[in-house]
Structure formats: structure tokens, C-alpha cells
Design a protein around this motif. Structure first.
Motif, PDB file in Angstrom:
ATOM      1  N   ALA A  33      17.836  17.061  11.343  1.00  0.00           N
ATOM      2  CA  ALA A  33      19.127  17.324  11.982  1.00  0.00           C
ATOM      3  C   ALA A  33      20.281  16.589  11.319  1.00  0.00           C
ATOM      4  O   ALA A  33      21.412  16.673  11.789  1.00  0.00           O
ATOM      5  CB  ALA A  33      19.058  16.918  13.464  1.00  0.00           C
ATOM      6  N   SER A  34      20.004  15.879  10.222  1.00  0.00           N
ATOM      7  CA  SER A  34      21.061  15.090   9.604  1.00  0.00           C
ATOM      8  C   SER A  34      22.190  15.957   9.070  1.00  0.00           C
ATOM      9  O   SER A  34      23.349  15.529   9.029  1.00  0.00           O
ATOM     10  CB  SER A  34      20.490  14.219   8.483  1.00  0.00           C
ATOM     11  OG  SER A  34      19.773  14.998   7.548  1.00  0.00           O
ATOM     12  N   GLY A  35      21.883  17.185   8.653  1.00  0.00           N
ATOM     13  CA  GLY A  35      22.927  18.080   8.162  1.00  0.00           C
ATOM     14  C   GLY A  35      23.967  18.362   9.236  1.00  0.00           C
ATOM     15  O   GLY A  35      25.178  18.256   8.997  1.00  0.00           O
ATOM     16  N   MET A  49      15.513  19.352  22.305  1.00  0.00           N
ATOM     17  CA  MET A  49      15.038  20.386  21.386  1.00  0.00           C
ATOM     18  C   MET A  49      14.300  19.773  20.196  1.00  0.00           C
ATOM     19  O   MET A  49      13.197  20.201  19.855  1.00  0.00           O
ATOM     20  CB  MET A  49      16.219  21.231  20.898  1.00  0.00           C
ATOM     21  CG  MET A  49      16.771  22.184  21.940  1.00  0.00           C
ATOM     22  SD  MET A  49      15.591  23.489  22.389  1.00  0.00           S
ATOM     23  CE  MET A  49      15.520  24.401  20.853  1.00  0.00           C
ATOM     24  N   ILE A  50      14.889  18.771  19.553  1.00  0.00           N
ATOM     25  CA  ILE A  50      14.243  18.217  18.354  1.00  0.00           C
ATOM     26  C   ILE A  50      12.988  17.434  18.719  1.00  0.00           C
ATOM     27  O   ILE A  50      12.001  17.436  17.970  1.00  0.00           O
ATOM     28  CB  ILE A  50      15.227  17.348  17.540  1.00  0.00           C
ATOM     29  CG1 ILE A  50      15.728  16.150  18.352  1.00  0.00           C
ATOM     30  CG2 ILE A  50      16.400  18.191  17.052  1.00  0.00           C
ATOM     31  CD1 ILE A  50      16.625  15.209  17.546  1.00  0.00           C
ATOM     32  N   TYR A  57      13.766   9.523  15.095  1.00  0.00           N
ATOM     33  CA  TYR A  57      14.517   8.500  15.819  1.00  0.00           C
ATOM     34  C   TYR A  57      15.876   8.247  15.166  1.00  0.00           C
ATOM     35  O   TYR A  57      16.889   8.082  15.855  1.00  0.00           O
ATOM     36  CB  TYR A  57      13.708   7.207  15.868  1.00  0.00           C
ATOM     37  CG  TYR A  57      14.452   6.056  16.515  1.00  0.00           C
ATOM     38  CD1 TYR A  57      14.606   5.999  17.898  1.00  0.00           C
ATOM     39  CD2 TYR A  57      15.021   5.044  15.741  1.00  0.00           C
ATOM     40  CE1 TYR A  57      15.299   4.959  18.500  1.00  0.00           C
ATOM     41  CE2 TYR A  57      15.713   4.003  16.333  1.00  0.00           C
ATOM     42  CZ  TYR A  57      15.850   3.962  17.705  1.00  0.00           C
ATOM     43  OH  TYR A  57      16.543   2.938  18.288  1.00  0.00           O
ATOM     44  N   ASN A  58      15.913   8.206  13.832  1.00  0.00           N
ATOM     45  CA  ASN A  58      17.166   7.948  13.123  1.00  0.00           C
ATOM     46  C   ASN A  58      18.213   9.027  13.365  1.00  0.00           C
ATOM     47  O   ASN A  58      19.422   8.767  13.254  1.00  0.00           O
ATOM     48  CB  ASN A  58      16.906   7.828  11.616  1.00  0.00           C
ATOM     49  CG  ASN A  58      16.176   6.555  11.250  1.00  0.00           C
ATOM     50  OD1 ASN A  58      16.203   5.573  11.997  1.00  0.00           O
ATOM     51  ND2 ASN A  58      15.500   6.556  10.112  1.00  0.00           N
ATOM     52  N   ILE A 100      19.924   9.300  18.063  1.00  0.00           N
ATOM     53  CA  ILE A 100      21.103   8.650  18.638  1.00  0.00           C
ATOM     54  C   ILE A 100      22.400   9.205  18.060  1.00  0.00           C
ATOM     55  O   ILE A 100      23.321   9.547  18.830  1.00  0.00           O
ATOM     56  CB  ILE A 100      21.018   7.122  18.465  1.00  0.00           C
ATOM     57  CG1 ILE A 100      19.827   6.581  19.254  1.00  0.00           C
ATOM     58  CG2 ILE A 100      22.319   6.459  18.925  1.00  0.00           C
ATOM     59  CD1 ILE A 100      19.612   5.087  19.107  1.00  0.00           C
ATOM     60  N   PRO A 101      22.539   9.339  16.735  1.00  0.00           N
ATOM     61  CA  PRO A 101      23.780   9.937  16.223  1.00  0.00           C
ATOM     62  C   PRO A 101      24.024  11.353  16.732  1.00  0.00           C
ATOM     63  O   PRO A 101      25.161  11.720  17.036  1.00  0.00           O
ATOM     64  CB  PRO A 101      23.573   9.934  14.702  1.00  0.00           C
ATOM     65  CG  PRO A 101      22.583   8.862  14.455  1.00  0.00           C
ATOM     66  CD  PRO A 101      21.668   8.881  15.635  1.00  0.00           C
ATOM     67  N   LEU A 102      22.955  12.136  16.846  1.00  0.00           N
ATOM     68  CA  LEU A 102      23.111  13.507  17.341  1.00  0.00           C
ATOM     69  C   LEU A 102      23.611  13.508  18.783  1.00  0.00           C
ATOM     70  O   LEU A 102      24.527  14.273  19.132  1.00  0.00           O
ATOM     71  CB  LEU A 102      21.783  14.254  17.243  1.00  0.00           C
ATOM     72  CG  LEU A 102      21.792  15.712  17.728  1.00  0.00           C
ATOM     73  CD1 LEU A 102      22.738  16.561  16.887  1.00  0.00           C
ATOM     74  CD2 LEU A 102      20.384  16.300  17.697  1.00  0.00           C
ATOM     75  N   ALA A 103      23.038  12.654  19.623  1.00  0.00           N
ATOM     76  CA  ALA A 103      23.455  12.597  21.027  1.00  0.00           C
ATOM     77  C   ALA A 103      24.896  12.112  21.157  1.00  0.00           C
ATOM     78  O   ALA A 103      25.695  12.698  21.893  1.00  0.00           O
ATOM     79  CB  ALA A 103      22.514  11.679  21.799  1.00  0.00           C
TER      80      ALA A 103
END
Length: 241
Positions: free
Chosen positions: A116-118, A23-24, A68-69, A72-75
């Protein structure tokens, strides 16, 4: 609920992280391909139009590095959430998205807040605090792993660097904590051994009877060998033979 039913593999473990990442990246690809910018669809605090960013801002990123930052954390955190808290994963995503966005809209500076950091901070905070609150050994171990891998993220809930929405990070962190506190989740009951059961009497335990009070093994008394008797039967010879 048993551990085998609680911790089990399903297709959602692959679909959820892939879908969130897709999505992002799709939104960013669309912006680059068609030369448009969706930044104005981010959260713009304390304006009516800026409320639309509560739903849209997590999908919008300012650059490839920004994207990119967050990828990986989102996944990783999505996979962790779905595996360990499958029954409430959708609720955590939706409530985390809405409440962290609203809190950002209330407290943030007058600027567009995107990325998406929130929601990443929502997931990290929820997984950490929920493991602590449940006091279940596997989920506590997961909380420690989150601290080890993403502990440095904590600094970014403060204004330590220009150009980042620390207010969005702080809002996500607070939202994750509140969800962990108030969202009820059934966790598997740890296996109880016989000596942990109510009414257990160690004096009646057949295994412990093989040891003395100091923990020394008691050799069983030697058993007397039974005398083997052989009885012979003789048959008279037949006179006709």
C-alpha cells in the motif's frame, strides 16, 4: 462555504481509515491462514497480466513488518484526507490508485510490486501540495505538519534501499502532485474583518476615534454632574382629622 461547514466531524472519519486498514490486514490474514501467496497479483511491469496489479497490489504485503509499516501511515493519511478534503476523498483514492499503478507498470523493474506504500505516497503528496496550492492558512499548516511527520519518506522515491519498490513510491508521489494541481476543491473563505472590507474608512470607525494619530488613547472629557433637585409637595391638613 463557511469554515464550520467545511471542517466538521462525521462518521466517515472513523469508517474510512478502519476500512482501509481492515482490507489490507484481511488479505494478509487470508494468505497466512490458508497458506497461499497473492504476490503474483502484484504489478508486473509491461505485461498484460501484470496490469491486474494496478487494482490488487495495494492489498498485498510480503510480511508482517511490511504490513505494519504501511498500516499507521495509511490510517493517518486517510483520516486527514477525509477530514480536510471530504468532497474529493473518494476521487483521490480511486484516481491515485489507478494512475500511480499505471505509472509503476510503465517505469518499474521487471518484478512483482506489491504493498500500500504507493497509495500512501499519493495521499502524502496530495495533502502536502494541495495545501500549498490553495494558500489557505489551515491547509498550509497541515502541509507543514505532513513534512514534519512524513518528510523522511521523500528519500524512498529514490533507489536508496534494496528490496523496496522505489518506482511505486515515485509513481505515487508524482500522481499526488498532479492530482493536487488539477483536481479542483472548494475551500472555505477566510473570515474578513471590517478593516479588510472594500471601502473601509478608518476615519469613520467609531473604535479608532478613541485614539490619536500616534495610537494613544484619548480620554473622554469629564461630564458635568447634573444638579439633583428635590421638590417637596405639601398637602394641607384635613380639618376633619
Amino acid at each position: 462555504m463557511s469554515e464550520s461547514k467545511y471542517f466538521k466531524f462525521s462518521s466517515a472519519l472513523l469508517i474510512a481509515p478502519l476500512f482501509s486498514v481492515l482490507m489490507i490486514w484481511s488479505v494478509f490474514w487470508f494468505e497466512v491462514t490458508f497458506g497461499v501467496s497473492f504476490n503474483e497479483y502484484g504489478i508486473y511491469p509491461r505485461t498484460l497480466l501484470g496490469l491486474r496489479g494496478v487494482l490488487f497490489s495495494p492489498f498485498i504485503h510480503a510480511s508482517v513488518e511490511h504490513l505494519y509499516n504501511n498500516t499507521i501511515p495509511l490510517a493517518v493519511l486517510t483520516l486527514v484526507l477525509v477530514f480536510f478534503y471530504r468532497s474529493k476523498a473518494l476521487s483521490v483514492f480511486f484516481l491515485g490508485l489507478v494512475f500511480s499503478g499505471l505509472l509503476t507498470w510503465i517505469i518499474a523493474r521487471q518484478s512483482y510490486h506489491i504493498g500500500a506504500s504507493g497509495i500512501i505516497y499519493v495521499l502524502a503528496s496530495f495533502v502536502f501540495f494541495k495545501g500549498v496550492f490553495t494558500k489557505y492558512y489551515r491547509l498550509i499548516a497541515l502541509s507543514l505538519a505532513i513534512v514534519f511527520i512524513y518528510g523522511s519518506m521523500l528519500w524512498y522515491i529514490f533507489p536508496v534501499e534494496e528490496g523496496i519498490s522505489w518506482e511505486g513510491h515515485l509513481s505515487g508521489f508524482i500522481t499526488g502532485l498532479l492530482l493536487a494541481k488539477f483536481l479542483k476543491i472548494e475551500v472555505p473563505k477566510p473570515k474578513k474583518y471590517i478593516w479588510e472590507e472594500e471601502g473601509y474608512n478608518e476615519e469613520e470607525d467609531e473604535f479608532l476615534k478613541h485614539f490619536d494619530k500616534d495610537g494613544n488613547f484619548i480620554s473622554p472629557p469629564p461630564q458635568k454632574e447634573e444638579e439633583i433637585k428635590v421638590i417637596y409637595h405639601f398637602k394641607d391638613k384635613d380639618p376633619n382629622d
